[in-house]
Design a protein around this motif. Structure first.
Motif, PDB file in Angstrom:
ATOM      1  N   LEU A  33       0.877  -1.361   0.151  1.00 52.37           N
ATOM      2  CA  LEU A  33       0.074   0.132  -0.072  1.00 52.37           C
ATOM      3  C   LEU A  33       0.765   1.163  -0.013  1.00 52.37           C
ATOM      4  CD1 LEU A  33      -2.667  -1.046   2.427  1.00 52.37           C
ATOM      5  CD2 LEU A  33      -3.019  -0.886   0.201  1.00 52.37           C
ATOM      6  N   PRO A  34       0.469   2.209  -0.709  1.00 47.03           N
ATOM      7  CA  PRO A  34       1.295   3.500  -0.740  1.00 47.03           C
ATOM      8  C   PRO A  34       1.546   3.986   0.763  1.00 47.03           C
ATOM      9  CG  PRO A  34      -0.447   3.521  -2.392  1.00 47.03           C
ATOM     10  CD  PRO A  34      -0.489   2.217  -1.808  1.00 47.03           C
ATOM     11  N   SER A  35       0.160   3.973   1.692  1.00 45.45           N
ATOM     12  CA  SER A  35       0.472   4.439   2.791  1.00 45.45           C
ATOM     13  C   SER A  35       1.672   3.756   3.774  1.00 45.45           C
ATOM     14  CB  SER A  35      -0.831   4.452   3.664  1.00 45.45           C
ATOM     15  OG  SER A  35      -1.290   3.110   3.696  1.00 45.45           O
ATOM     16  N   GLN A  36       1.845   2.643   3.342  1.00 50.00           N
ATOM     17  CA  GLN A  36       3.180   1.854   3.929  1.00 50.00           C
ATOM     18  C   GLN A  36       4.319   2.619   3.758  1.00 50.00           C
ATOM     19  OE1 GLN A  36       2.102  -2.254   2.867  1.00 50.00           O
ATOM     20  NE2 GLN A  36       3.065  -2.523   4.949  1.00 50.00           N
ATOM     21  N   ARG A  37       4.396   3.318   2.614  1.00 50.19           N
ATOM     22  CA  ARG A  37       5.801   3.881   2.400  1.00 50.19           C
ATOM     23  C   ARG A  37       6.454   4.940   3.615  1.00 50.19           C
ATOM     24  NH1 ARG A  37       8.529   7.873  -0.810  1.00 50.19           N
ATOM     25  NH2 ARG A  37      10.342   7.028  -1.557  1.00 50.19           N
ATOM     26  N   GLU A  38       5.453   5.552   3.944  1.00 46.84           N
ATOM     27  CA  GLU A  38       5.869   6.455   5.086  1.00 46.84           C
ATOM     28  C   GLU A  38       6.491   5.733   6.288  1.00 46.84           C
ATOM     29  OE1 GLU A  38       6.745   9.725   5.111  1.00 46.84           O
ATOM     30  OE2 GLU A  38       6.716   9.710   3.308  1.00 46.84           O
ATOM     31  N   ARG A  39       5.805   4.918   6.745  1.00 44.13           N
ATOM     32  CA  ARG A  39       6.077   3.942   7.745  1.00 44.13           C
ATOM     33  C   ARG A  39       7.544   3.423   7.611  1.00 44.13           C
ATOM     34  NH1 ARG A  39       5.922  -0.946   9.697  1.00 44.13           N
ATOM     35  NH2 ARG A  39       4.593  -1.792   7.804  1.00 44.13           N
ATOM     36  N   LEU A  40       7.518   2.553   6.623  1.00 41.01           N
ATOM     37  CA  LEU A  40       8.896   1.921   6.314  1.00 41.01           C
ATOM     38  C   LEU A  40       9.846   3.022   6.295  1.00 41.01           C
ATOM     39  CD1 LEU A  40       7.695  -0.459   3.346  1.00 41.01           C
ATOM     40  CD2 LEU A  40       8.285  -0.912   5.606  1.00 41.01           C
ATOM     41  N   LEU A  41       9.629   4.004   5.584  1.00 39.38           N
ATOM     42  CA  LEU A  41      11.004   4.978   5.472  1.00 39.38           C
ATOM     43  C   LEU A  41      11.393   5.523   6.913  1.00 39.38           C
ATOM     44  CD1 LEU A  41       9.568   7.411   2.770  1.00 39.38           C
ATOM     45  CD2 LEU A  41      11.530   5.646   2.563  1.00 39.38           C
ATOM     46  N   THR A  42      10.637   5.634   8.048  1.00 40.99           N
ATOM     47  CA  THR A  42      10.928   6.047   9.283  1.00 40.99           C
ATOM     48  C   THR A  42      11.246   4.973  10.311  1.00 40.99           C
ATOM     49  OG1 THR A  42       8.648   6.311   9.919  1.00 40.99           O
ATOM     50  CG2 THR A  42       9.492   8.028   8.950  1.00 40.99           C
ATOM     51  N   SER A  43      10.908   3.599  10.128  1.00 40.89           N
ATOM     52  CA  SER A  43      10.896   2.581  10.873  1.00 40.89           C
ATOM     53  C   SER A  43      11.654   1.174  10.397  1.00 40.89           C
ATOM     54  CB  SER A  43       9.656   2.162  11.510  1.00 40.89           C
ATOM     55  OG  SER A  43       8.760   1.528  10.220  1.00 40.89           O
ATOM     56  N   HIS A  44      11.896   1.101   9.087  1.00 42.89           N
ATOM     57  CA  HIS A  44      12.929   0.178   8.769  1.00 42.89           C
ATOM     58  C   HIS A  44      14.273   0.589   7.841  1.00 42.89           C
ATOM     59  CE1 HIS A  44       9.225  -1.846   9.821  1.00 42.89           C
ATOM     60  NE2 HIS A  44       9.385  -2.798   9.496  1.00 42.89           N
ATOM     61  N   MET A  45      15.071  -0.212   7.940  1.00 38.51           N
ATOM     62  CA  MET A  45      16.411   0.072   7.289  1.00 38.51           C
ATOM     63  C   MET A  45      16.308  -0.493   5.904  1.00 38.51           C
ATOM     64  SD  MET A  45      20.545  -0.484   8.501  1.00 38.51           S
ATOM     65  CE  MET A  45      20.205   0.325   9.884  1.00 38.51           C
ATOM     66  N   GLU A  46      16.747   0.662   5.082  1.00 32.93           N
ATOM     67  CA  GLU A  46      16.665   0.418   3.723  1.00 32.93           C
ATOM     68  C   GLU A  46      18.220  -0.025   3.383  1.00 32.93           C
ATOM     69  OE1 GLU A  46      17.241   1.617  -0.697  1.00 32.93           O
ATOM     70  OE2 GLU A  46      18.365   2.423   1.095  1.00 32.93           O
ATOM     71  N   LEU A  47      18.240  -0.571   2.081  1.00 34.43           N
ATOM     72  CA  LEU A  47      19.599  -1.276   1.589  1.00 34.43           C
ATOM     73  C   LEU A  47      20.754  -0.110   1.757  1.00 34.43           C
ATOM     74  CD1 LEU A  47      21.113  -3.530   0.529  1.00 34.43           C
ATOM     75  CD2 LEU A  47      20.215  -2.968  -1.814  1.00 34.43           C
ATOM     76  N   THR A  48      20.640   0.964   1.036  1.00 34.30           N
ATOM     77  CA  THR A  48      21.531   2.094   0.950  1.00 34.30           C
ATOM     78  C   THR A  48      21.833   2.372   2.658  1.00 34.30           C
ATOM     79  OG1 THR A  48      20.518   2.829  -1.115  1.00 34.30           O
ATOM     80  CG2 THR A  48      22.029   4.288   0.049  1.00 34.30           C
ATOM     81  N   THR A  49      20.872   2.661   3.216  1.00 37.25           N
ATOM     82  CA  THR A  49      21.107   2.869   4.693  1.00 37.25           C
ATOM     83  C   THR A  49      22.230   1.772   5.287  1.00 37.25           C
ATOM     84  OG1 THR A  49      19.291   4.141   4.572  1.00 37.25           O
ATOM     85  CG2 THR A  49      20.245   3.801   6.943  1.00 37.25           C
ATOM     86  N   CYS A  50      21.739   0.613   5.246  1.00 34.71           N
ATOM     87  CA  CYS A  50      22.480  -0.600   5.839  1.00 34.71           C
ATOM     88  C   CYS A  50      23.787  -0.603   5.234  1.00 34.71           C
ATOM     89  CB  CYS A  50      21.694  -1.847   5.022  1.00 34.71           C
ATOM     90  SG  CYS A  50      22.483  -3.467   5.654  1.00 34.71           S
ATOM     91  N   LYS A  51      24.169  -0.316   4.094  1.00 32.14           N
ATOM     92  CA  LYS A  51      25.572  -0.462   3.256  1.00 32.14           C
ATOM     93  C   LYS A  51      26.334   0.987   4.052  1.00 32.14           C
ATOM     94  CE  LYS A  51      24.370  -0.343  -0.997  1.00 32.14           C
ATOM     95  NZ  LYS A  51      24.572  -0.669  -2.411  1.00 32.14           N
ATOM     96  N   GLY A  52      25.480   1.922   4.204  1.00 28.39           N
ATOM     97  CA  GLY A  52      26.148   3.186   4.726  1.00 28.39           C
ATOM     98  C   GLY A  52      26.618   2.960   6.311  1.00 28.39           C
ATOM     99  N   PHE A  53      25.819   2.046   7.265  1.00 29.01           N
ATOM    100  CA  PHE A  53      26.218   2.096   8.419  1.00 29.01           C
ATOM    101  C   PHE A  53      27.331   1.234   8.398  1.00 29.01           C
ATOM    102  CE2 PHE A  53      25.956  -1.254  11.707  1.00 29.01           C
ATOM    103  CZ  PHE A  53      26.285  -0.437  12.891  1.00 29.01           C
ATOM    104  N   LEU A  54      27.232   0.140   7.659  1.00 26.17           N
ATOM    105  CA  LEU A  54      28.402  -0.893   7.602  1.00 26.17           C
ATOM    106  C   LEU A  54      29.652  -0.150   6.999  1.00 26.17           C
ATOM    107  CD1 LEU A  54      26.573  -4.000   5.851  1.00 26.17           C
ATOM    108  CD2 LEU A  54      27.472  -3.877   8.245  1.00 26.17           C
ATOM    109  N   GLU A  55      29.924   0.830   6.095  1.00 32.73           N
ATOM    110  CA  GLU A  55      30.903   1.455   5.663  1.00 32.73           C
ATOM    111  C   GLU A  55      31.442   2.326   6.643  1.00 32.73           C
ATOM    112  OE1 GLU A  55      31.283   5.133   2.665  1.00 32.73           O
ATOM    113  OE2 GLU A  55      30.330   3.209   1.783  1.00 32.73           O
TER     114      GLU A  55
END
Length: 106
Positions: A33-55
């Motif tokens: 659902l499009p409404s899930q996007r906002e929740r995911l952006l603030t509560s789950h880790m995205e691939l690019t963010t994960c790689k940035g943390f590891l870096e």
């Protein structure tokens, strides 16, 4: 996001829930659902963010990385594993039922 850096890491277990590209594909296809996007952006880790943390952390003593909480609709397990392996040079697994990793092993 994680504002901390950790010293002495030997294994990393980290959330890698979705990628922006897969999320938009899932929304377009009606799997998310499009409404899930906002929740995911603030509560789950995205691939690019994960790689940035590891870096941002010293991985010189890390033997393996385990990706946690991959989304069924918004991730791509083989691609995520490949991307994190390529980015870090480490052995990478995706957590799933039945996966056993000996954390006592050095």
């Amino acid at each position: 996001m994680c504002e901390y850096q950790f010293k002495g890491l030997n294994r990393v277990l980290i959330e890698c829930n979705y990628s922006d590209k897969k999320l938009i594909e899932a929304i377009t296809a009606g799997r998310t659902l499009p409404s899930q996007r906002e929740r995911l952006l603030t509560s789950h880790m995205e691939l690019t963010t994960c790689k940035g943390f590891l870096e941002a952390n010293d991985l010189s003593h890390v033997s393996e990385i385990v990706l946690l909480h991959l989304s069924e609709n918004n991730s791509d397990e083989p691609y995520f594993i490949s991307e994190v392996e390529r980015h870090t040079g480490k052995v990478v697994y995706a957590a799933k039922p039945g996966l056993t990793i000996d954390l006592d092993r050095i």
